[in-house]
Design a protein around this motif. Structure first.
Motif, PDB file in Angstrom:
ATOM      1  N   GLU B  98       0.829  -1.209   0.000  1.00 20.38           N
ATOM      2  CA  GLU B  98       0.000   0.000   0.000  1.00 20.38           C
ATOM      3  C   GLU B  98       0.863   1.259   0.000  1.00 20.38           C
ATOM      4  O   GLU B  98       0.532   2.239  -0.656  1.00 20.38           O
ATOM      5  CB  GLU B  98      -0.925  -0.011   1.203  1.00 20.38           C
ATOM      6  CG  GLU B  98      -1.945  -1.131   1.093  1.00 20.38           C
ATOM      7  CD  GLU B  98      -3.315  -0.742   1.564  1.00 20.38           C
ATOM      8  OE1 GLU B  98      -3.386   0.068   2.491  1.00 20.38           O
ATOM      9  OE2 GLU B  98      -4.292  -1.266   0.997  1.00 20.38           O
ATOM     10  N   ASP B 101       2.213   1.679  -3.374  1.00 15.35           N
ATOM     11  CA  ASP B 101       1.092   2.108  -4.213  1.00 15.35           C
ATOM     12  C   ASP B 101       0.867   3.622  -4.087  1.00 15.35           C
ATOM     13  O   ASP B 101       0.705   4.327  -5.076  1.00 15.35           O
ATOM     14  CB  ASP B 101      -0.153   1.353  -3.737  1.00 15.35           C
ATOM     15  CG  ASP B 101      -1.064   0.984  -4.878  1.00 15.35           C
ATOM     16  OD1 ASP B 101      -0.540   0.710  -5.970  1.00 15.35           O
ATOM     17  OD2 ASP B 101      -2.289   0.969  -4.682  1.00 15.35           O
ATOM     18  N   ARG B 102       0.897   4.106  -2.835  1.00 12.61           N
ATOM     19  CA  ARG B 102       0.684   5.536  -2.586  1.00 12.61           C
ATOM     20  C   ARG B 102       1.815   6.362  -3.190  1.00 12.61           C
ATOM     21  O   ARG B 102       1.580   7.406  -3.812  1.00 12.61           O
ATOM     22  CB  ARG B 102       0.599   5.806  -1.083  1.00 12.61           C
ATOM     23  CG  ARG B 102      -0.801   5.597  -0.508  1.00 12.61           C
ATOM     24  CD  ARG B 102      -0.941   6.299   0.823  1.00 12.61           C
ATOM     25  NE  ARG B 102      -0.073   5.741   1.841  1.00 12.61           N
ATOM     26  CZ  ARG B 102      -0.405   4.700   2.609  1.00 12.61           C
ATOM     27  NH1 ARG B 102      -1.562   4.127   2.466  1.00 12.61           N
ATOM     28  NH2 ARG B 102       0.421   4.241   3.513  1.00 12.61           N
ATOM     29  N   LEU B 104       3.696   5.534  -5.671  1.00 13.48           N
ATOM     30  CA  LEU B 104       3.578   5.480  -7.132  1.00 13.48           C
ATOM     31  C   LEU B 104       2.558   6.511  -7.625  1.00 13.48           C
ATOM     32  O   LEU B 104       2.809   7.248  -8.586  1.00 13.48           O
ATOM     33  CB  LEU B 104       3.166   4.062  -7.558  1.00 13.48           C
ATOM     34  CG  LEU B 104       3.026   3.803  -9.053  1.00 13.48           C
ATOM     35  CD1 LEU B 104       4.361   3.970  -9.753  1.00 13.48           C
ATOM     36  CD2 LEU B 104       2.505   2.379  -9.305  1.00 13.48           C
ATOM     37  N   THR B 105       1.426   6.575  -6.942  1.00 15.29           N
ATOM     38  CA  THR B 105       0.393   7.555  -7.315  1.00 15.29           C
ATOM     39  C   THR B 105       0.948   8.979  -7.212  1.00 15.29           C
ATOM     40  O   THR B 105       0.719   9.816  -8.081  1.00 15.29           O
ATOM     41  CB  THR B 105      -0.847   7.400  -6.407  1.00 15.29           C
ATOM     42  OG1 THR B 105      -1.328   6.079  -6.539  1.00 15.29           O
ATOM     43  CG2 THR B 105      -1.944   8.370  -6.790  1.00 15.29           C
ATOM     44  N   GLU B 106       1.678   9.226  -6.108  1.00 15.31           N
ATOM     45  CA  GLU B 106       2.225  10.570  -5.895  1.00 15.31           C
ATOM     46  C   GLU B 106       3.204  10.941  -7.018  1.00 15.31           C
ATOM     47  O   GLU B 106       3.205  12.063  -7.513  1.00 15.31           O
ATOM     48  CB  GLU B 106       2.925  10.587  -4.526  1.00 15.31           C
ATOM     49  CG  GLU B 106       2.893  11.921  -3.827  1.00 15.31           C
ATOM     50  CD  GLU B 106       1.556  12.638  -3.885  1.00 15.31           C
ATOM     51  OE1 GLU B 106       1.523  13.763  -4.410  1.00 15.31           O
ATOM     52  OE2 GLU B 106       0.541  12.066  -3.445  1.00 15.31           O
ATOM     53  N   ILE B 108       3.239   9.691 -10.084  1.00 17.39           N
ATOM     54  CA  ILE B 108       2.479   9.872 -11.332  1.00 17.39           C
ATOM     55  C   ILE B 108       1.760  11.226 -11.318  1.00 17.39           C
ATOM     56  O   ILE B 108       1.697  11.923 -12.325  1.00 17.39           O
ATOM     57  CB  ILE B 108       1.503   8.687 -11.526  1.00 17.39           C
ATOM     58  CG1 ILE B 108       2.296   7.463 -11.986  1.00 17.39           C
ATOM     59  CG2 ILE B 108       0.393   9.010 -12.516  1.00 17.39           C
ATOM     60  CD1 ILE B 108       1.546   6.180 -12.037  1.00 17.39           C
ATOM     61  N   ARG B 109       1.258  11.607 -10.141  1.00 23.82           N
ATOM     62  CA  ARG B 109       0.583  12.913 -10.030  1.00 23.82           C
ATOM     63  C   ARG B 109       1.575  14.044 -10.295  1.00 23.82           C
ATOM     64  O   ARG B 109       1.278  14.987 -11.017  1.00 23.82           O
ATOM     65  CB  ARG B 109      -0.042  13.043  -8.641  1.00 23.82           C
ATOM     66  CG  ARG B 109      -0.775  14.370  -8.451  1.00 23.82           C
ATOM     67  CD  ARG B 109      -1.614  14.386  -7.183  1.00 23.82           C
ATOM     68  NE  ARG B 109      -2.669  13.397  -7.278  1.00 23.82           N
ATOM     69  CZ  ARG B 109      -2.890  12.447  -6.371  1.00 23.82           C
ATOM     70  NH1 ARG B 109      -2.142  12.379  -5.291  1.00 23.82           N
ATOM     71  NH2 ARG B 109      -3.860  11.585  -6.525  1.00 23.82           N
ATOM     72  N   GLU B 111       4.268  13.991 -12.012  1.00 26.25           N
ATOM     73  CA  GLU B 111       4.611  14.010 -13.437  1.00 26.25           C
ATOM     74  C   GLU B 111       3.474  14.638 -14.250  1.00 26.25           C
ATOM     75  O   GLU B 111       3.700  15.433 -15.152  1.00 26.25           O
ATOM     76  CB  GLU B 111       4.893  12.564 -13.896  1.00 26.25           C
ATOM     77  CG  GLU B 111       5.533  12.419 -15.250  1.00 26.25           C
ATOM     78  CD  GLU B 111       4.562  12.528 -16.397  1.00 26.25           C
ATOM     79  OE1 GLU B 111       5.002  12.948 -17.485  1.00 26.25           O
ATOM     80  OE2 GLU B 111       3.367  12.220 -16.217  1.00 26.25           O
ATOM     81  N   ALA B 112       2.233  14.298 -13.878  1.00 26.13           N
ATOM     82  CA  ALA B 112       1.078  14.814 -14.621  1.00 26.13           C
ATOM     83  C   ALA B 112       0.940  16.327 -14.472  1.00 26.13           C
ATOM     84  O   ALA B 112       0.522  17.012 -15.405  1.00 26.13           O
ATOM     85  CB  ALA B 112      -0.196  14.114 -14.133  1.00 26.13           C
ATOM     86  N   LEU B 113       1.321  16.842 -13.291  1.00 27.90           N
ATOM     87  CA  LEU B 113       1.117  18.271 -13.023  1.00 27.90           C
ATOM     88  C   LEU B 113       2.348  19.127 -13.361  1.00 27.90           C
ATOM     89  O   LEU B 113       2.294  20.347 -13.237  1.00 27.90           O
ATOM     90  CB  LEU B 113       0.735  18.481 -11.553  1.00 27.90           C
ATOM     91  CG  LEU B 113      -0.595  17.838 -11.119  1.00 27.90           C
ATOM     92  CD1 LEU B 113      -0.770  17.941  -9.619  1.00 27.90           C
ATOM     93  CD2 LEU B 113      -1.773  18.483 -11.834  1.00 27.90           C
ATOM     94  N   LYS B 115       3.678  20.050 -16.078  1.00 30.73           N
ATOM     95  CA  LYS B 115       3.420  21.033 -17.134  1.00 30.73           C
ATOM     96  C   LYS B 115       2.736  22.293 -16.571  1.00 30.73           C
ATOM     97  O   LYS B 115       3.030  23.411 -16.973  1.00 30.73           O
ATOM     98  CB  LYS B 115       2.528  20.374 -18.194  1.00 30.73           C
ATOM     99  CG  LYS B 115       2.380  21.136 -19.481  1.00 30.73           C
ATOM    100  CD  LYS B 115       1.540  20.364 -20.477  1.00 30.73           C
ATOM    101  CE  LYS B 115       0.086  20.314 -20.044  1.00 30.73           C
ATOM    102  NZ  LYS B 115      -0.777  19.578 -20.978  1.00 30.73           N
ATOM    103  N   LEU B 116       1.829  22.087 -15.618  1.00 34.76           N
ATOM    104  CA  LEU B 116       1.083  23.214 -15.054  1.00 34.76           C
ATOM    105  C   LEU B 116       1.939  24.080 -14.152  1.00 34.76           C
ATOM    106  O   LEU B 116       1.695  25.275 -14.000  1.00 34.76           O
ATOM    107  CB  LEU B 116      -0.121  22.708 -14.249  1.00 34.76           C
ATOM    108  CG  LEU B 116      -1.231  22.014 -15.011  1.00 34.76           C
ATOM    109  CD1 LEU B 116      -2.312  21.545 -14.065  1.00 34.76           C
ATOM    110  CD2 LEU B 116      -1.845  22.940 -16.048  1.00 34.76           C
ATOM    111  N   LYS B 117       2.940  23.456 -13.531  1.00 41.75           N
ATOM    112  CA  LYS B 117       3.784  24.192 -12.579  1.00 41.75           C
ATOM    113  C   LYS B 117       4.780  25.102 -13.281  1.00 41.75           C
ATOM    114  O   LYS B 117       5.303  26.034 -12.689  1.00 41.75           O
ATOM    115  CB  LYS B 117       4.505  23.201 -11.658  1.00 41.75           C
ATOM    116  CG  LYS B 117       3.575  22.605 -10.617  1.00 41.75           C
ATOM    117  CD  LYS B 117       4.285  21.595  -9.750  1.00 41.75           C
ATOM    118  CE  LYS B 117       3.297  20.985  -8.748  1.00 41.75           C
ATOM    119  NZ  LYS B 117       3.839  19.806  -8.084  1.00 41.75           N
TER     120      LYS B 117
END
Lengths: 227, 118
Positions: B98, B101-102, B104-106, B108-109, B111-113, B115-117
């Motif tokens: 777990e 998992d957490r 990994l999500t962080e 991925i988040r 990386e996803a954001l 561009k916005l920063k």
């Protein structure tokens, strides 16, 4: 005297393999008067992200891997926060939610509520019976675990004030996210109100893979107890 | 209920077949070097399945070992303690998974954001 600036409202739409309908969902939101839209593609295997990126004015972000609805919503809320949102509205990307309800939610936040919960069970006309039963069981479990009674603990159509966004802390990436928000409302003494929302059960949304099933419901329940 | 094979009950037979399957698979992996797990772990897996195979076809072995070790009826306590340890390890593993998992999500988040920063 200058009137205060209207709040910056951002709509967060988590999506997973919604390439067929993403354009219509977004254009419906935009035509209801809300142009600040964040689409979070949660690692789709189809062209959802490409299609969302092509829509003018939409902020499209993408998870490289599928992390679950809760994770996608949190990414979307974070994106909205970075863009200076005062109010964030989250809604499903399968076209079930009616954007006509957004303005009521935003008004209620502007009136001082921290969270507005869209409830499918306040008026469940047209809702399949098994979903009504499933949701009521979910509400009871949330009440027993987190001590707060709401009429639809699993609804993804919600609005949050800036204060609520800064206070709500969740850890679940999957469907338990929606229930964790209820826990956070109680823990942070946030004010909330529930409103009836219109839900459109289309053939598309009912047959979609990845939607909540009884098996996922049981797993979500176990996760809620463990966490 | 009548035994499927005289002297061997159906559940012992199933357990035996399953353990043979896992043993063959594990030995095949070791021979083909088709496994990234360390040698002690591979050996452990082989020993566990070989033990299950032995007890499923020769259940008296447990009593003999118990007597030789001087445990007598305490073997049941030993087995129960084994189960408790296995469950503790299982919970620890779930906890670690777990956490990964957490994280990994962080990641991925972030990386996803990114561009916005900018």
């Amino acid at each position: 005297m200058n009137s205060p600036l209207p709040p910056s409202v951002w709509i967060v739409v988590p999506v997973f393999n919604e390439g067929d309908i993403i354009r219509s969902v977004i254009s419906e939101i935009a035509s209801s008067g809300f142009g600040n839209i964040v689409v979070v593609d949660d690692g789709s295997s189809d062209d959802t992200f490409v299609r969302a990126s092509e829509i003018g004015g939409v902020t499209a972000v993408r998870h490289l891997l599928n992390r679950g609805k809760g994770a996608a919503v949190r990414t979307g809320i974070e994106a909205a926060r970075l863009s200076g949102a005062d109010v964030v509205v989250t809604m499903d990307g399968d076209g079930q939610h009616d954007p006509a309800d957004i303005s009521t939610m935003v008004r209620l936040i502007a009136e001082g509520n921290d969270v507005v919960l869209g409830s499918r069970l306040k008026d469940h006309t047209g809702m399949p019976l098994y979903k009504v039963i499933h949701n009521r069981i979910g509400n009871l479990i949330v009440m027993l675990l987190y001590g707060l009674w709401v009429t639809d603990s699993q609804s993804g159509f919600r609005a949050y004030s800036k204060q609520a966004i800064s206070k709500i802390r969740t850890s679940s990436d999957r469907f338990a996210y929606d229930s964790e928000v209820i826990r956070e409302i109680r823990r942070n003494h946030l004010t909330f109100v529930e409103i009836p929302i219109k839900v459109r059960y289309t053939e598309y949304s009912m047959n979609k893979q990845g939607r909540m099933t009884i098996g996922k419901g049981i797993r979500t329940f176990i996760r809620m107890i463990i966490s | 209920m009548k035994d499927f094979i005289p002297g061997i009950s159906i559940y012992r037979l199933i357990l035996g077949i399953v353990s043979v399957g896992f043993l063959v698979e594990q030995l095949y992996r070791i021979i083909r070097r088709n496994d990234h797990t360390s040698f002690p772990r591979q050996l452990g897996i082989v020993l566990v399945w070989a033990g299950i195979l032995l007890f499923s076809f020769f259940p008296d072995t447990a009593r003999i070992i118990s007597l030789r070790l001087g445990l007598g009826q305490n073997l049941n306590t030993l087995i129960f303690s084994g189960f408790v340890i296995v469950f503790l390890i299982l919970f620890k593993l779930i906890d670690k998974i777990e956490r990964i998992d957490r994280n990994l999500t962080e990641l991925i988040r972030k990386e996803a954001l990114e561009k916005l920063k900018k």
